[in-house]
Design a protein around this motif. Sequence first.
Motif, PDB file in Angstrom:
ATOM      1  N   VAL A 106       0.835  -1.193   0.000  1.00 58.49           N
ATOM      2  CA  VAL A 106       0.000   0.000   0.000  1.00 58.49           C
ATOM      3  C   VAL A 106       0.873   1.247   0.000  1.00 58.49           C
ATOM      4  N   ARG A 107       0.374   2.272  -0.653  1.00 58.78           N
ATOM      5  CA  ARG A 107       1.082   3.549  -0.667  1.00 58.78           C
ATOM      6  C   ARG A 107       0.054   4.681  -0.656  1.00 58.78           C
ATOM      7  N   LYS A 108       0.396   5.760   0.020  1.00 59.88           N
ATOM      8  CA  LYS A 108      -0.446   6.960  -0.009  1.00 59.88           C
ATOM      9  C   LYS A 108      -0.170   7.696  -1.314  1.00 59.88           C
ATOM     10  N   MET A 109      -1.206   7.799  -2.165  1.00 61.74           N
ATOM     11  CA  MET A 109      -1.030   8.306  -3.522  1.00 61.74           C
ATOM     12  C   MET A 109      -1.569   9.719  -3.711  1.00 61.74           C
ATOM     13  N   HIS A 110      -2.073  10.326  -2.676  1.00 62.29           N
ATOM     14  CA  HIS A 110      -2.576  11.693  -2.753  1.00 62.29           C
ATOM     15  C   HIS A 110      -2.416  12.323  -1.385  1.00 62.29           C
ATOM     16  N   SER A 111      -2.192  13.634  -1.357  1.00 60.60           N
ATOM     17  CA  SER A 111      -1.924  14.306  -0.088  1.00 60.60           C
ATOM     18  C   SER A 111      -3.171  14.514   0.759  1.00 60.60           C
ATOM     19  N   SER A 112      -4.365  14.575   0.138  1.00 58.10           N
ATOM     20  CA  SER A 112      -5.535  14.951   0.915  1.00 58.10           C
ATOM     21  C   SER A 112      -6.819  14.183   0.608  1.00 58.10           C
TER      22      SER A 112
END
Length: 267
Positions: free
Chosen positions: A74-80
């Motif tokens: 898993v990866r965070k793909m957007h800041s918000s």
Amino acid sequence: TYTASALAFALRNLPVPVILVGSQRSSDRPSSDSVLNMKTSLAIFKEAPFGEVVVCMHGTISDDYVLAHRGVKVRKMHSSRRDAFQSINDAPLARVDFPGMRFKMLNPRFIARGRREDFQVVSKFSDRVVLLKFYPGMECGIIDFLVDRGYRAIVFEGTGLGHIRNACVDSVARATEEGVLTIVTTQTIFGRVNMNVYSTGRRLLKAGAIPGHDILSEVAYVKLSWMLGSYPGLDRKDYVELFHRNIAYEYNPIHKDSLFPVWSHEY
């Protein structure tokens, strides 16, 4: 990614899922996603057949459903955005629909819950690992500096199929001679490295570089830190074998077309 993958390697034979929950909107805002993420995580804990570390977050920007993403994929793909967390090179393990709280498995490939008596904590990590993003004109002396400072593993986030500049091959060979593990991953995020295609990759392999296949660069960094901290004193061959061992399904041998997102081409 760092926290989830560290837990995934450190907590062995989990009898229950370990769920990381967060929110993209703070709890004092009407649009907060924290309550829904927390509620659905309880359904995952109760009904999921897997004993893995997962990240439980919104699957869309609306309150439709929450996804359980494998911690090492898993990866965070957007800041918000509320649906900022996405599974990479793999499908989410499960989803929970809202408001009915209906649990559904999405991925048939999972680690089943283990027996309570087999649970282990293997949690020593080394700080002698570096994650290095390759860029045009990167000084090869950076590699030599890290070797001289006693670092024991370097993760290169290379270009395309897994490359850094030809001029640095000698520095990689020297690192190998000094017992430093050099792993090559890709900056593209999706896909996998294949260092046999182009001459640069083949030179790096000959110099001792180790292909990271489809492992995320952050996960490779954490896994090496865990390996060196928890299993000190192994020889190179054993470390390479351990790195390539699919401990928490950090590798996915089969990439279906559906795992690559299709972005809109309209503005």
